[in-house]
Design a protein around this motif. Structure first.
Motif, mmCIF file in Angstrom:
data_model
loop_
_atom_site.group_PDB
_atom_site.id
_atom_site.type_symbol
_atom_site.label_atom_id
_atom_site.label_comp_id
_atom_site.label_asym_id
_atom_site.label_seq_id
_atom_site.Cartn_x
_atom_site.Cartn_y
_atom_site.Cartn_z
ATOM 1 N N GLN A 174 0.827 -1.207 0.000
ATOM 2 C CA GLN A 174 0.000 0.000 0.000
ATOM 3 C C GLN A 174 0.864 1.260 0.000
ATOM 4 O O GLN A 174 0.547 2.237 -0.693
ATOM 5 C CB GLN A 174 -0.914 0.003 1.225
ATOM 6 C CG GLN A 174 -1.966 -1.081 1.217
ATOM 7 C CD GLN A 174 -2.625 -1.206 2.578
ATOM 8 O OE1 GLN A 174 -2.235 -2.031 3.393
ATOM 9 N NE2 GLN A 174 -3.632 -0.394 2.826
ATOM 10 N N LEU A 175 1.943 1.250 0.756
ATOM 11 C CA LEU A 175 2.827 2.408 0.798
ATOM 12 C C LEU A 175 3.401 2.682 -0.587
ATOM 13 O O LEU A 175 3.435 3.834 -1.043
ATOM 14 C CB LEU A 175 3.943 2.170 1.807
ATOM 15 C CG LEU A 175 4.867 3.353 2.123
ATOM 16 C CD1 LEU A 175 5.392 3.246 3.563
ATOM 17 C CD2 LEU A 175 6.042 3.444 1.179
ATOM 18 N N ILE A 176 3.821 1.634 -1.274
ATOM 19 C CA ILE A 176 4.393 1.798 -2.613
ATOM 20 C C ILE A 176 3.323 2.265 -3.598
ATOM 21 O O ILE A 176 3.576 3.134 -4.453
ATOM 22 C CB ILE A 176 5.043 0.484 -3.075
ATOM 23 C CG1 ILE A 176 6.246 0.170 -2.179
ATOM 24 C CG2 ILE A 176 5.479 0.574 -4.533
ATOM 25 C CD1 ILE A 176 6.768 -1.235 -2.339
ATOM 26 N N ASP A 177 2.114 1.715 -3.482
ATOM 27 C CA ASP A 177 1.015 2.150 -4.349
ATOM 28 C C ASP A 177 0.722 3.634 -4.159
ATOM 29 O O ASP A 177 0.511 4.373 -5.132
ATOM 30 C CB ASP A 177 -0.243 1.325 -4.074
ATOM 31 C CG ASP A 177 -0.177 -0.077 -4.668
ATOM 32 O OD1 ASP A 177 0.723 -0.324 -5.497
ATOM 33 O OD2 ASP A 177 -1.014 -0.914 -4.284
ATOM 34 N N HIS A 178 0.675 4.075 -2.903
ATOM 35 C CA HIS A 178 0.427 5.480 -2.639
ATOM 36 C C HIS A 178 1.547 6.359 -3.196
ATOM 37 O O HIS A 178 1.295 7.411 -3.790
ATOM 38 C CB HIS A 178 0.302 5.722 -1.128
ATOM 39 C CG HIS A 178 -1.048 5.437 -0.569
ATOM 40 N ND1 HIS A 178 -1.571 4.160 -0.488
ATOM 41 C CD2 HIS A 178 -2.007 6.259 -0.054
ATOM 42 C CE1 HIS A 178 -2.777 4.213 0.051
ATOM 43 N NE2 HIS A 178 -3.066 5.468 0.323
ATOM 44 N N LEU A 179 2.781 5.901 -3.009
ATOM 45 C CA LEU A 179 3.929 6.694 -3.457
ATOM 46 C C LEU A 179 3.961 6.798 -4.976
ATOM 47 O O LEU A 179 4.163 7.887 -5.534
ATOM 48 C CB LEU A 179 5.219 6.058 -2.928
ATOM 49 C CG LEU A 179 6.531 6.805 -3.177
ATOM 50 C CD1 LEU A 179 6.475 8.221 -2.621
ATOM 51 C CD2 LEU A 179 7.698 6.044 -2.564
ATOM 52 N N THR A 180 3.763 5.680 -5.658
ATOM 53 C CA THR A 180 3.802 5.695 -7.128
ATOM 54 C C THR A 180 2.543 6.330 -7.718
ATOM 55 O O THR A 180 2.549 6.752 -8.873
ATOM 56 C CB THR A 180 3.977 4.269 -7.685
ATOM 57 O OG1 THR A 180 2.927 3.426 -7.181
ATOM 58 C CG2 THR A 180 5.314 3.681 -7.257
ATOM 59 N N GLY A 181 1.479 6.413 -6.923
ATOM 60 C CA GLY A 181 0.244 7.013 -7.405
ATOM 61 C C GLY A 181 0.252 8.532 -7.351
ATOM 62 O O GLY A 181 -0.614 9.173 -7.952
ATOM 63 N N LEU A 182 1.210 9.107 -6.662
ATOM 64 C CA LEU A 182 1.322 10.560 -6.621
ATOM 65 C C LEU A 182 1.810 11.085 -7.972
ATOM 66 O O LEU A 182 2.641 10.445 -8.632
ATOM 67 C CB LEU A 182 2.302 10.997 -5.524
ATOM 68 C CG LEU A 182 1.906 10.667 -4.085
ATOM 69 C CD1 LEU A 182 3.052 11.023 -3.146
ATOM 70 C CD2 LEU A 182 0.634 11.399 -3.683
ATOM 71 N N GLN A 184 4.126 12.828 -9.423
ATOM 72 C CA GLN A 184 5.452 13.412 -9.214
ATOM 73 C C GLN A 184 6.510 12.479 -9.792
ATOM 74 O O GLN A 184 6.288 11.286 -9.931
ATOM 75 C CB GLN A 184 5.716 13.626 -7.719
ATOM 76 C CG GLN A 184 5.639 12.368 -6.864
ATOM 77 C CD GLN A 184 6.936 11.564 -6.839
ATOM 78 O OE1 GLN A 184 8.020 12.122 -7.017
ATOM 79 N NE2 GLN A 184 6.842 10.256 -6.619
ATOM 80 N N ASP A 185 7.636 13.067 -10.169
ATOM 81 C CA ASP A 185 8.773 12.254 -10.613
ATOM 82 C C ASP A 185 10.035 12.664 -9.855
ATOM 83 O O ASP A 185 11.143 12.441 -10.324
ATOM 84 C CB ASP A 185 8.979 12.345 -12.121
ATOM 85 C CG ASP A 185 9.288 13.754 -12.595
ATOM 86 O OD1 ASP A 185 9.284 14.696 -11.757
ATOM 87 O OD2 ASP A 185 9.528 13.939 -13.793
ATOM 88 N N VAL A 186 9.850 13.263 -8.676
ATOM 89 C CA VAL A 186 10.999 13.599 -7.847
ATOM 90 C C VAL A 186 11.688 12.317 -7.392
ATOM 91 O O VAL A 186 12.919 12.246 -7.338
ATOM 92 C CB VAL A 186 10.568 14.450 -6.632
ATOM 93 C CG1 VAL A 186 11.792 14.851 -5.795
ATOM 94 C CG2 VAL A 186 9.807 15.683 -7.094
ATOM 95 N N PHE A 187 10.883 11.299 -7.054
ATOM 96 C CA PHE A 187 11.419 9.979 -6.747
ATOM 97 C C PHE A 187 10.613 8.949 -7.535
ATOM 98 O O PHE A 187 9.393 8.855 -7.388
ATOM 99 C CB PHE A 187 11.340 9.665 -5.261
ATOM 100 C CG PHE A 187 11.734 8.247 -4.915
ATOM 101 C CD1 PHE A 187 12.997 7.770 -5.243
ATOM 102 C CD2 PHE A 187 10.850 7.393 -4.285
ATOM 103 C CE1 PHE A 187 13.367 6.467 -4.941
ATOM 104 C CE2 PHE A 187 11.212 6.091 -3.966
ATOM 105 C CZ PHE A 187 12.480 5.617 -4.301
ATOM 106 N N VAL A 188 11.301 8.197 -8.362
ATOM 107 C CA VAL A 188 10.666 7.174 -9.188
ATOM 108 C C VAL A 188 11.099 5.801 -8.677
ATOM 109 O O VAL A 188 12.292 5.503 -8.614
ATOM 110 C CB VAL A 188 11.055 7.326 -10.673
ATOM 111 C CG1 VAL A 188 10.430 6.204 -11.509
ATOM 112 C CG2 VAL A 188 10.618 8.689 -11.190
#
Length: 260
Positions: A174-182, A184-188
């Motif tokens: 879930q954490l990864i889904d939330h992060l990749t769902g933002l 942004q491309d500051v962190f890929v």
């Protein structure tokens, strides 16, 4: 919050090699100069009657070496503060915290940074207090980093550990889904793996957080640039996502630059 900087520090040639410049003093005065220090309990002589504005943190401790620092980790400096209460539309102040730590360290020499580690008091965040326009407050400044040069993008490993609390491995998808769902491309994120142990033992007593670091996940990817500003931004985002997912334990986040 705790910040630990790793790498190599080459002292400035104009500095007295016998000088014992205190990391605590440098960090304190830089925090004060930027208006980030909460010094309301500090005396001020003839200015004691002045009402001081609250800052982002209160100073705790700092140093160049730490008795709990593991041998061979290339620990350069560490800084520990007590974060002030976070307003509903603001993130944990990790970005200014790391900026201050880096500038205090660079005051005594040229810093070649290889890793940054920060302890995040996620338990102090209240997701329900976030307004709709700032559910992840750090996202409001993402455009600043989006303007960076493509050549500055840097591969990194990001280790997130919840200590004795098993929440991070359980919530990793879930954490990864939330992060990749933002947006942004500051962190890929490129890949991830469960990683129980901390990649770098933190220079802090087990009693100061939920240690030992037994439960973690490691994300591999790339950030917009290798800087404490970007690492701080990423840590702020991770803290808010984790809090929204119900994490109520401190998180140890370690970001390591991957050599080409």
């Amino acid at each position: 919050m705790l910040a630990a900087l790793y790498g190599e520090l080459v002292p400035h040639p104009w500095r007295d090699p016998e000088s014992d410049t205190a990391a605590h003093s440098l960090f304190y005065h830089r925090s004060m100069a930027m208006g980030w220090l909460d010094d309301r309990s500090a005396g001020g002589g003839f200015n004691e009657h002045v009402i001081r504005a609250p800052g982002l943190w209160a100073m705790n401790d700092a140093g160049w070496n730490h008795p709990l620092g593991a041998a061979g980790t290339d620990l350069v400096s560490w800084f520990q503060v007590e974060a002030s209460e976070v307003p509903g539309d603001r993130p944990l102040p990790v970005q200014p915290f790391l900026r201050c730590a880096q500038e205090a360290t660079a005051w005594v020499g040229t810093l070649n940074l290889s890793a940054v580690q920060v302890l995040l008091p996620v338990q102090g965040l209240t997701p329900s207090s976030r307004p709709p326009y700032a559910l992840v407050p750090a996202m409001r400044v993402k455009e600043w980093f989006a303007e960076g040069a493509p050549a500055a993008r840097t591969p990194v490993r990001v280790h997130i550990n919840s200590g004795q609390d098993p929440s991070i491995p359980a919530l990793a998808p879930q954490l990864i889904d939330h992060l990749t769902g933002l947006e942004q491309d500051v962190f890929v994120v490129r890949s991830h793996d469960l990683a129980p142990d901390a990649v770098l033992p933190p220079p802090i007593a087990d009693s100061a957080w939920n240690s030992p670091p037994l439960h973690g996940v490691e994300l591999s990817g790339e950030i917009a640039e290798w800087s404490c500003d970007v690492v701080g931004w990423l840590a702020e985002v991770i803290a808010d996502i984790a809090a929204r997912l119900g994490v109520r334990a401190p998180l140890l986040v370690t970001v390591i630059r991957v050599s080409a």
